[in-house]
Design a protein around this motif. Structure first.
Motif, PDB file in Angstrom:
ATOM      1  N   CYS A  12       0.819  -1.208  -0.049  1.00 21.16           N
ATOM      2  CA  CYS A  12      -0.126   0.041  -0.051  1.00 21.16           C
ATOM      3  C   CYS A  12       0.879   1.459  -0.043  1.00 21.16           C
ATOM      4  O   CYS A  12       0.382   2.446  -0.580  1.00 21.16           O
ATOM      5  CB  CYS A  12      -0.930   0.038   1.198  1.00 21.16           C
ATOM      6  N   LEU A  13       1.904   1.126   0.825  1.00 21.74           N
ATOM      7  CA  LEU A  13       2.908   2.191   0.697  1.00 21.74           C
ATOM      8  C   LEU A  13       3.470   2.940  -0.697  1.00 21.74           C
ATOM      9  O   LEU A  13       3.438   3.613  -1.250  1.00 21.74           O
ATOM     10  CB  LEU A  13       4.052   1.957   1.543  1.00 21.74           C
ATOM     11  N   ALA A  14       3.868   1.608  -1.317  1.00 22.53           N
ATOM     12  CA  ALA A  14       4.262   1.792  -2.756  1.00 22.53           C
ATOM     13  C   ALA A  14       3.220   2.216  -3.650  1.00 22.53           C
ATOM     14  O   ALA A  14       3.586   3.085  -4.443  1.00 22.53           O
ATOM     15  CB  ALA A  14       4.798   0.348  -3.245  1.00 22.53           C
ATOM     16  N   LEU A  15       2.091   1.722  -3.395  1.00 21.75           N
ATOM     17  CA  LEU A  15       1.006   2.162  -4.276  1.00 21.75           C
ATOM     18  C   LEU A  15       0.525   3.518  -4.121  1.00 21.75           C
ATOM     19  O   LEU A  15       0.258   4.307  -5.002  1.00 21.75           O
ATOM     20  CB  LEU A  15      -0.331   1.424  -4.168  1.00 21.75           C
ATOM     21  N   GLY A  16       0.672   4.032  -3.020  1.00 26.00           N
ATOM     22  CA  GLY A  16       0.356   5.613  -2.319  1.00 26.00           C
ATOM     23  C   GLY A  16       1.143   6.367  -3.208  1.00 26.00           C
ATOM     24  O   GLY A  16       1.069   7.319  -3.736  1.00 26.00           O
ATOM     25  N   PHE A  17       2.551   5.847  -3.099  1.00 26.65           N
ATOM     26  CA  PHE A  17       3.580   6.612  -3.722  1.00 26.65           C
ATOM     27  C   PHE A  17       3.383   6.496  -5.232  1.00 26.65           C
ATOM     28  O   PHE A  17       3.400   7.975  -5.890  1.00 26.65           O
ATOM     29  CB  PHE A  17       5.029   5.969  -3.488  1.00 26.65           C
ATOM     30  N   ALA A  18       3.094   5.701  -5.648  1.00 25.25           N
ATOM     31  CA  ALA A  18       2.960   5.625  -7.230  1.00 25.25           C
ATOM     32  C   ALA A  18       1.545   6.328  -7.747  1.00 25.25           C
ATOM     33  O   ALA A  18       1.817   7.329  -8.633  1.00 25.25           O
ATOM     34  CB  ALA A  18       2.637   4.053  -7.759  1.00 25.25           C
ATOM     35  N   TRP A  19       0.616   6.464  -6.998  1.00 24.09           N
ATOM     36  CA  TRP A  19      -0.541   7.056  -7.430  1.00 24.09           C
ATOM     37  C   TRP A  19      -0.328   8.777  -7.444  1.00 24.09           C
ATOM     38  O   TRP A  19      -0.639   9.182  -8.370  1.00 24.09           O
ATOM     39  CB  TRP A  19      -1.758   6.568  -6.370  1.00 24.09           C
ATOM     40  N   ALA A  20       0.281   8.866  -6.461  1.00 27.09           N
ATOM     41  CA  ALA A  20       0.837  10.601  -6.193  1.00 27.09           C
ATOM     42  C   ALA A  20       1.543  10.952  -7.185  1.00 27.09           C
ATOM     43  O   ALA A  20       1.468  11.914  -7.815  1.00 27.09           O
ATOM     44  CB  ALA A  20       1.201  10.740  -4.805  1.00 27.09           C
ATOM     45  N   ALA A  21       2.721   9.877  -7.699  1.00 32.21           N
ATOM     46  CA  ALA A  21       3.546  10.460  -8.812  1.00 32.21           C
ATOM     47  C   ALA A  21       2.930  10.378 -10.118  1.00 32.21           C
ATOM     48  O   ALA A  21       3.236  11.393 -10.883  1.00 32.21           O
ATOM     49  CB  ALA A  21       4.748   9.156  -8.670  1.00 32.21           C
ATOM     50  N   TRP A  22       2.083   9.315 -10.334  1.00 30.18           N
ATOM     51  CA  TRP A  22       1.337   9.700 -11.657  1.00 30.18           C
ATOM     52  C   TRP A  22       0.463  10.564 -11.843  1.00 30.18           C
ATOM     53  O   TRP A  22       0.462  11.677 -12.808  1.00 30.18           O
ATOM     54  CB  TRP A  22       0.511   8.098 -11.635  1.00 30.18           C
ATOM     55  N   ARG A  23      -0.370  11.122 -10.651  1.00 30.77           N
ATOM     56  CA  ARG A  23      -1.149  12.153 -10.761  1.00 30.77           C
ATOM     57  C   ARG A  23      -0.313  13.766 -11.115  1.00 30.77           C
ATOM     58  O   ARG A  23      -0.539  14.441 -11.837  1.00 30.77           O
ATOM     59  CB  ARG A  23      -1.896  12.398  -9.634  1.00 30.77           C
ATOM     60  N   ALA A  24       0.763  13.632 -10.281  1.00 32.77           N
ATOM     61  CA  ALA A  24       1.739  14.679 -10.190  1.00 32.77           C
ATOM     62  C   ALA A  24       2.225  14.839 -11.810  1.00 32.77           C
ATOM     63  O   ALA A  24       2.524  15.826 -12.489  1.00 32.77           O
ATOM     64  CB  ALA A  24       2.773  14.874  -9.418  1.00 32.77           C
ATOM     65  N   ASP A  25       2.775  13.558 -12.384  1.00 34.46           N
ATOM     66  CA  ASP A  25       3.332  13.582 -13.654  1.00 34.46           C
ATOM     67  C   ASP A  25       2.292  14.270 -14.726  1.00 34.46           C
ATOM     68  O   ASP A  25       2.842  15.175 -15.309  1.00 34.46           O
ATOM     69  CB  ASP A  25       3.804  12.254 -14.197  1.00 34.46           C
ATOM     70  N   VAL A  26       1.060  13.821 -14.849  1.00 32.57           N
ATOM     71  CA  VAL A  26       0.220  14.421 -15.609  1.00 32.57           C
ATOM     72  C   VAL A  26      -0.047  15.728 -15.339  1.00 32.57           C
ATOM     73  O   VAL A  26      -0.084  16.728 -16.366  1.00 32.57           O
ATOM     74  CB  VAL A  26      -1.144  13.565 -15.287  1.00 32.57           C
TER      75      VAL A  26
END
Ligand SMILES: [Zn+2]
Length: 773
Positions: A55-69
């Motif tokens: 979940c930690l990794a997924l939270g990190f990934a989710w925020a990273a993807w949104r920021a990238d967009v």
């Protein structure tokens, strides 16, 4: 589930602290690979641990993807400061300020060939003379389609320790460029673009105007506060009122905060519940508790809509909806479970929420409400009982907000608990609902009643503001988190042990000691104030302000925006010397704000007119083993008619044999005069470059005499004077100096001590992935 959500949130928070944006896909992959075994061997504790990590990794990934967009929608650097023709819609309520108005603009079409413009930008439309051009502003309404020629820049804000991060603020709101409307011909292409969000904005304007008609500002001094509470337009509040709110720790009440949305929802829920219970026919169709929840949610929704669906209000709405669903589900759900679910929903929609203090404030408010209030909604019992319950909710909400207030606003003034104890219920339960009612029914008596109640409250607050203020310095993040736990423990149901432990957990945040220089050391901070100058010099027991910073507009200046908040975060409420080097507004503009917000021992300046003691060559004193000396102007310079720059006070600070020379806006002739008086006096380890790196100053002879390894240039991002000049930069580079500049590096912190000189740049120390993007 709770632990997994907290891990997801932690992942989001960790991403928001990254200096560079990492790619999302490795983390998605890692998260999914870990999730598979965690789901397969569910229940076993190793699988649980793996699940939390996933979940930690997924939270990190989710925020990273949104920021990238979000960051992909950018203004290319090559298009900064160039004329671009655009067509688009005024997307939000325009905010008027002294030189014009400011508004969000949704770009529909870019007419200039090959130009690239982000979808949403913030524009200023000036009125009057500016840089030799005449600007004529036209009235604007939300929802209108316009064709403009604009000049834009990428998001940029001042970067200071504990300062407001404007770039983060713009990112949260998806505003990816700022700029202004050029004097070139503009055209209104449509009166109204029919889209729900524009319609809401137009309605908000109607509400703002109707308040202006019902309560003209001349006769109703607090009308601006009502407007701020109803439509969230804080510009309507006059500047001097903010001082009162600051001194009493009630600033957070004057915006549409999570607290108000929560309280309005709770109030309407309670009202609807008690009406429902009295009418059996209704209660048979729908249980009173559900009716109460529904009414509360509807009230919150309309309030948030009226607030222009502003980001902070939106977040509270999502939290409230989740909380209401949990309460209405008919099952008993632990408050912590509801809260974590609400957290997940908000973070999925808006991963930047974790950056905003307001989010944690509303989170605390909703949490407190759930903790102690789940029993209140739909509860029967006498009015006494109900008032008591509200008292408990109120106290819980106040307590819950304490750590965040301390961390972000550092304004837990001594009188603040008293001021808030009255102000929160009055504003949340009386003034805001009345003002909302007046927005729906624009009838004078309702608006006037709201204003009258507010007037009584203001009398009380003004009385509170006369109390001595004790400002706590900003605690470190961990202390605030510990305090948050302490609050949770304090709010545990009665009879649970450990409440005293909760109070103990609050202590580090409240009594956090601030680091300060040792005897014989000097810490000097060149603040990032844009184009202008503000420096804070500290020794162990003393503080000096070297220029209080520029005036930004009739409403705001660097004194109130940057210098005072910075000192407050250090717990400094009194300065020994305020040195105002000369009268130019980029240096002296913040003077009045600093004098009204801080206790100032002595003013040294070149302003004349009785503005303190004149600074002159030869003045020098010792503070905790640190030597301070004024090197310019000479006493006889005051007799001559001189340009204000030529009277700039020059200050030399010497600690442990290391020196920093602060030169304000001196020019070539002043450099020559100082060289003639005593060239050896100019030798230093750090030089504050004269006149923002203008061509008028920094003569080779002066640079050679100073011979500093480091030079600091106080300069505004893309400033209109083109400072610092390339030829001046070349001179410093040729002399082998390290160049630091506030537009690129943010605030610069210099430490002079016997061990040597150190300089650190705030943008390096606290770099975030959105900075300069
Ligand atoms: Zn200047």
């Amino acid at each position: 589930m709770r632990l997994n959500i907290l891990a997801f949130a932690a992942g989001v928070i960790v991403l928001q602290m990254q200096p560079e944006l990492p790619p999302a896909w490795p983390w998605v992959l890692a998260g999914l690979l870990l999730a598979l075994p965690a789901i397969h061997w569910r229940g076993a504790w190793p699988a649980r641990v793996v699940g939390v990590v996933a979940c930690l990794a997924l939270g990190f990934a989710w925020a990273a993807w949104r920021a990238d967009v979000r960051l992909a929608d950018a203004l290319p650097a090559a298009w900064e400061g160039r004329d671009i023709e655009v067509v688009g819609v005024v997307a939000a309520l325009p905010q008027d300020f002294s030189q014009g108005s400011r508004f969000e603009f949704a770009v529909e079409k870019v007419s200039t060939a090959t130009a690239v413009v982000p979808e949403r930008i913030m524009l200023s439309w000036y009125q009057g003379q500016r840089d030799g051009e005449e600007f004529v502003r036209q009235p604007l309404r939300p929802g209108e389609r316009w064709q403009f020629t604009v000049r834009l820049k990428r998001p940029h804000g001042n970067a200071n320790p504990h300062g407001f991060d404007y770039e983060a603020w713009l990112l949260e709101r998806n505003i990816r460029a700022t700029g202004y409307v050029r004097p070139a011909p503009q055209q209104r292409l449509a009166d109204m673009v029919w889209r729900p969000d524009y319609v809401v904005e137009r309605l908000r304007m109607g509400v703002r105007d109707s308040f202006a008609t019902l309560l003209p500002a001349d006769n109703y001094p607090w009308a601006g506060i009502l407007v701020a509470l109803v439509v969230g337009d804080q510009r309507a509040i006059q500047g001097d009122l903010w001082t009162t709110f600051n001194r009493t720790g009630t600033t957070h009440l004057m915006s549409i905060s999570g607290l108000h949305v929560t309280m309005v929802a709770a109030l309407f829920g309670l009202l609807a519940g008690s009406v429902w219970r009295r009418i059996p026919a209704l209660a048979l169709r729908l249980p009173a508790q559900r009716a109460a929840l529904l009414a509360g949610c509807l009230a919150a929704f309309f309030y948030v809509l009226l607030a222009g669906f502003a980001v902070p209000a939106q977040r509270t709405l999502y939290m409230l909806l989740v909380a209401a669903l949990a309460m209405g589900s008919g099952r008993i759900v632990a408050p912590s479970r509801t809260l974590s679910l609400a957290l997940l929903v908000v973070l999925l929609i808006d991963p930047w929420a974790v950056l905003a203090a307001g989010f944690w404030l509303s989170f605390g408010a909703v949490g407190a409400l759930l903790y102690v209030g789940s029993a209140v909604v739909g509860e029967s019992g006498g009015w006494r009982q109900r008032i008591r319950s509200w008292g408990v909710v109120q106290w819980a909400a106040t307590l819950a907000s304490l750590p965040v207030l301390l961390l972000v606003f550092q304004q837990f003034s001594l009188v603040s608990p008293l001021a808030n104890a009255l102000a929160i219920p009055v504003v949340s339960f009386v003034v805001t609902p009345l003002a909302l009612l007046a927005a729906v029914i624009p009838w004078w008596p309702i608006a006037a009643l709201a204003h009258a109640v507010l007037g009584w409250l203001m009398l009380f607050l003004e009385w509170c503001a006369t109390w001595p203020v004790w400002l706590a310095p900003a605690p470190p993040l961990w202390a605030a988190v510990v305090a948050g736990l302490g609050v949770a423990v304090c709010l545990l149901p009665r009879g649970m042990p450990g409440r005293l432990l909760g109070v103990a957990l609050l202590l580090p945040a409240i009594f956090w000691p601030v680091a300060r220089p040792a005897a014989g050391e000097a810490w000097i901070t060149v603040l990032d104030v844009g184009q202008g100058l503000a420096v804070v010099v500290r020794t162990r027991d003393h503080t000096l302000i070297y220029d209080p910073g520029p005036l930004y507009s009739a409403e705001s200046d660097a004194g109130q925006r940057v210098v005072v908040p910075y000192l407050r975060s250090l717990g400094i409420a009194a300065v020994d010397v305020l040195m105002v080097t000369h009268r130019d507004s980029d240096h002296a503009g913040g003077m009045a704000s600093v004098q009204s917000a801080l206790v100032v021992g002595k003013v040294l300046s070149s302003l004349g007119d009785g503005a303190g003691e004149p600074c002159r060559n030869g003045q020098n004193w010792d503070w905790n083993g640190v030597r301070l000396a004024v090197l310019h102007p000479a006493a006889e310079d005051y007799a001559e008619q001189r340009k204000s720059n030529n009277l700039s006070c020059v200050l030399r600070i010497e600690a442990g044999g290391k020196r920093m020379l602060l030169t304000s806006d001196i020019e070539a002739r002043d450099e020559a005069a100082m060289l003639q008086r005593d060239p050896a006096a100019l030798a230093a380890d750090v030089l504050l470059v004269p006149h923002h790196g203008s061509r008028t100053s920094s003569t080779p002879a002066f640079i050679a005499a100073v011979g500093a390894p480091h030079a600091v240039i106080p300069v505004g991002y893309r400033n209109r004077f083109g400072h610092p000049k390339a030829e001046v930069l070349e001179r410093y580079e040729a002399a082998g100096m390290n160049l630091w500049r506030t537009d690129r590096d943010g605030a610069l912190r210099v430490a002079l001590d016997p061990q040597g000189t150190s300089i650190s740049a705030w943008r390096d120390e606290r770099r975030r992935y959105w900075h300069g993007r």
